[in-house]
Write a protein that holds these residues in place. Sequence first.
Motif, PDB file in Angstrom:
ATOM      1  N   ARG A  25     -19.148  -6.105 -31.243  1.00  0.00           N
ATOM      2  CA  ARG A  25     -18.219  -6.474 -32.314  1.00  0.00           C
ATOM      3  C   ARG A  25     -18.985  -6.661 -33.622  1.00  0.00           C
ATOM      4  NH1 ARG A  25     -14.929 -11.578 -30.500  1.00  0.00           N
ATOM      5  NH2 ARG A  25     -16.984 -12.281 -29.797  1.00  0.00           N
ATOM      6  N   ARG A  48     -13.679  -2.652 -37.687  1.00  0.00           N
ATOM      7  CA  ARG A  48     -12.718  -3.036 -38.734  1.00  0.00           C
ATOM      8  C   ARG A  48     -12.438  -1.887 -39.688  1.00  0.00           C
ATOM      9  NH1 ARG A  48     -15.912  -8.097 -38.874  1.00  0.00           N
ATOM     10  NH2 ARG A  48     -14.729  -9.671 -37.724  1.00  0.00           N
ATOM     11  N   GLU A  49     -13.125  -0.753 -39.519  1.00  0.00           N
ATOM     12  CA  GLU A  49     -12.971   0.372 -40.433  1.00  0.00           C
ATOM     13  C   GLU A  49     -12.344   1.571 -39.740  1.00  0.00           C
ATOM     14  OE1 GLU A  49     -13.529  -0.048 -43.501  1.00  0.00           O
ATOM     15  OE2 GLU A  49     -14.610  -1.946 -43.422  1.00  0.00           O
ATOM     16  N   GLY A  52      -8.600  -2.364 -38.065  1.00  0.00           N
ATOM     17  CA  GLY A  52      -9.106  -2.942 -36.832  1.00  0.00           C
ATOM     18  C   GLY A  52      -8.614  -2.214 -35.596  1.00  0.00           C
TER      19      GLY A  52
END
Length: 233
Positions: A25, A48-49, A52
């Motif tokens: 993560r 997150r790109e 998410g």
Amino acid sequence: MTNYELIDSGEGQKLEQFGEHLIQRPCSQALWKKQHPEQWSPDASFTREPAGKWVGQLPEQWSATHKGIEFILKSTDFGHLGLFPEHAAHWPWMQQLIDNRPVNILNLFAYSGGATLACAKAGAHVCHLDASPGMVTWAKENAAINGLSDAPIRWIVDDAIKFMKREVKRGKKYEGIILDPPSFGRGKQGQVFKIEDDLPELMDLCQQLLSDAPLFTLLTCHTPGITPLVLHH
């Protein structure tokens, strides 16, 4: 089932063992190089790109233990799994202060109940509050698998500040208060919480709710830009 373990971190990522599954993560503060790059073969990773999402295969739910407490784990849209292991550093400290006495503890923004269960195991009466009905249900499930379904825990779904104001009017007092406020959140009736606006009032209410013989107030924060110095003041 195995315990939680931080395996490695670096280059903006962290690699953790959650029970039977190895998870990667984001960790924005991990600016250093990875120490064990050969171990980075996760079962699933969260990115997150551009938005998410999880990559890889995970079951609908599984379990892991950390510091003597078992947790039901599930992948969420925010990259959370149902356990913030860094919070466990405080559990023995709180348990030592509680010392098997039926003191009253208020756990605000209580998430999946790690601190709630740690305090209940030490003999405390705990009021567990979260604005999310789903999270309160999840915490109840964690209580059940730890044999604490009958422990003296009040399960509350409510806006933290509104609940605290009612508790002040009722003359309720607590020997300990735990809070890990989010940067931004919404209550069950759409109330907006912004830490930069609401933290001073929140802390004032904590002071009003503490008993004349308090054990602790524990404030933690994950908001970038809010430093230990800010929290101290």
